[in-house]
Design an enzyme around this catalytic site. Sequence first.
Site, PDB file in Angstrom:
ATOM      1  N   TYR A  37      38.842  46.905  24.776  1.00 55.41           N
ATOM      2  CA  TYR A  37      39.674  47.853  23.893  1.00 55.41           C
ATOM      3  C   TYR A  37      39.170  47.725  22.574  1.00 55.41           C
ATOM      4  O   TYR A  37      39.083  48.862  21.821  1.00 55.41           O
ATOM      5  CB  TYR A  37      40.966  47.530  24.108  1.00 55.41           C
ATOM      6  N   SER A  83      51.109  47.850  13.609  1.00 57.56           N
ATOM      7  CA  SER A  83      49.768  47.120  14.398  1.00 57.56           C
ATOM      8  C   SER A  83      49.156  46.201  13.236  1.00 57.56           C
ATOM      9  O   SER A  83      49.470  46.284  12.164  1.00 57.56           O
ATOM     10  CB  SER A  83      49.032  47.983  15.181  1.00 57.56           C
ATOM     11  N   LYS A 119      47.946  34.092  17.138  1.00 55.49           N
ATOM     12  CA  LYS A 119      48.364  35.342  17.636  1.00 55.49           C
ATOM     13  C   LYS A 119      48.925  35.235  19.206  1.00 55.49           C
ATOM     14  O   LYS A 119      48.020  35.201  20.125  1.00 55.49           O
ATOM     15  CB  LYS A 119      47.304  36.380  17.414  1.00 55.49           C
ATOM     16  N   CYS A 420      39.039  47.621  60.258  1.00 56.78           N
ATOM     17  CA  CYS A 420      39.508  46.156  59.523  1.00 56.78           C
ATOM     18  C   CYS A 420      38.850  44.940  60.132  1.00 56.78           C
ATOM     19  O   CYS A 420      38.585  44.948  61.183  1.00 56.78           O
ATOM     20  CB  CYS A 420      41.058  46.125  60.160  1.00 56.78           C
ATOM     21  N   CYS A 444      47.514  43.947  64.153  1.00 63.49           N
ATOM     22  CA  CYS A 444      46.437  43.248  63.119  1.00 63.49           C
ATOM     23  C   CYS A 444      47.234  41.971  62.982  1.00 63.49           C
ATOM     24  O   CYS A 444      48.118  41.808  62.153  1.00 63.49           O
ATOM     25  CB  CYS A 444      46.237  44.162  61.863  1.00 63.49           C
TER      26      CYS A 444
END
Length: 739
Positions: A37, A83, A119, A420, A444
């Site tokens: 980011y 921010s 932080k 599967c 299953c």
Amino acid sequence: MTEAEAAQELARLAGLLAQANLAYHTLDAPEISDADYDALKQRNAEIEARFPHLKRPDSPSEQVGARPGEGFSKVSHAVRMMSLGNAFDDADVADFDRSIRKYLGLDVETALAYTAEPKIDGLSLSLRYEQGVLVQAATRGDGEVGENVTANARTIADIPARIEGAPEVLEVRGEVYMSHADFAALNTRQEAEGGKLFANPRNAAAGSLRQLDAAITRARPLRFFAYSWGELSEPLAETQMQAIERLAGLGFQTNPLTRRCADLDAMIAHYRDIEAQRATLGYDIDGVVYKLDDLGLQARLGFRSTTPRWAIAHKFPAELAWTRLEAIDIQVGRTGALSPVARLTPVTVGGVVVSNATLHNEDYIAGRDSRGQEIRDGKDIRVGDWVQVYRAGDVIPKIADVDLNKRPEGANPFEFPEQCPECGSPAIREEGDAVRRCTGGVICPAQAVEKLKHFVSRAAFDIEGLGAKQVEQFHADGWIREPADIFELRSRYGEGLQQLKNREGWGEKSATNLFQAIDDKRRIPLARLIFALGIRHVGEVGAKDLSLHYRDWDAMAAALDTARLAALAHRAADTAEEQERQQAQAEGRRARISDTRAAVIAAQEVPPEAAAAWADLIGVDGIGATLGLSLSDAFANGDERAAFDRLSAHLTVIPPDAPARDSPVAGKTVVFTGSLEKMTRAEAKARAEALGAKVAGSVSKKTDLLVAGPGAGSKLKTAESLGIETLDEDGWLKLIEGL
């Protein structure tokens, strides 16, 4: 880079960062790492600096957080929640100090002190106190408008309901977080109860705070650190450090690692000290925040569009390590989802030995996200690869990158199984689903075990002495294959008590207690039974809604049988609609959706009684077509239906309490909005439903009554414009008093 390329790249970055902000701030489900980011945001800033005239109206550099979600009333912040700018190395911190001096006209010899504090990696929260009383708590949202979470905030022990000696108006801002120990305990509890596991403490904290039911928040171990403030009727202090000390004196938890640093060298030294302690703190942090200590100078410096000039976050490097991917295993969950897991050569990441990592789904392995866009520059993941692993408190770490230079010769692309691995049944991926699922259902073994764990979880049958561990043991030994077997244990093995009490970890008393606990659950509320079946998309709320609507197990089963042909027609219409949409896009024309659906449904020749039963099902508040189809499929599956019938033969199903018919709200549609101080939203909803009211989530012409608490927003305005009767919380309680 040309101007055209720059404009195109800025548009791409704006889209990526908007999606990342939504996932992180609103959905509490981050899709990319913090490091990724930050890199995207940095690239956006660099391009804007080179081409300032190309800066977009929706530029990520002008955004704070993301728009608030839809589940809470909205709160406008009196002082915007900002921010922070980022520093990624010591040179960035020196530039920060230099820019402050330049702005203030100070030379390098002038002393400038800063505070430095960890932080915290959590969720920002603003607490408003008036006359010393907590009157409102709001999330950051987009910085200007957040979500009203007052009822939830009141459940957090670190947040005082009253404070003495504070300004008449005081907005305290800080971070809601969850400790590592509490996070591990919560996930252990979630797993035992068959609930969703949280990815990391930050997601757990954010998801817990943003619950519509404050009772759920109360049960979650949330903490709060205060570090700032918003609106004030009078100053708190003259310096940042003094203000933090005053907040501590008022009863707020402040971080003990907050320090006043006399100069740049002291700031960097404290950063190194906190970084060294990071693994032992017991909670997640992702950097150190520096703030100019003198509040008068802070006021002179002011703000940029989204960040203060007097503060910056010095981020820690991502916790990364390279290791070899030895194998990819496929695990099968309760709903048949095939989940790939990377088996790694053990490596230490952030002080923890990591040997497994999540691979999410087949797209992630192939180098694509859920929208088909490239991730990791399109590099796929293969067995034998050298992969970069990162973790940030995650339950299972993740893979950040692949070193193609070290890829072994002959390493083949991973072929995701179409059968599967547990039962061999076809594993299909439905349109629009990121996950491939086993179609084996009850045959299953992996699904059977996970369904049994869900069946005995706390929100379902909650059988004391029969938890996940015991279910695994009994299933492995062939004692329990399906839920009905639980209620046959005594008859099947109970002269078999001898067999059970002689098992490791069991004795005569524990075996006797288990049989009694099972017998105690032969009477079960309808809502718990529906939830316990583990049908895809049917959660606790949906199960309750279905129980209130049908009120009887046999009546619900019969209604689903009647609706089956209409459900199949609806699915066929969905498929045709998607095909028409794709074809129209390829031909460059507008899709004829309504005509297509109508034609397909007409061709199915659905009997009127089936159409009516289907409309009745999906018309149940909170149900809809997706859940309706899932429910219909489960009851139409021969093996599953037989298992349901075998189970119900052992049970006495208790219908929900009949709602009152003579109350003043019986038959009326009620909407609750704003904060409720004398009851939780869930309590208010349950009480209204018990009195015969229907509780809706939005205001419309069908709404009869709106109950509005403090912070009521658009719903109140809509109700007033429609002339709908409105009561405050006290008025509502008076209306239902004595009932």
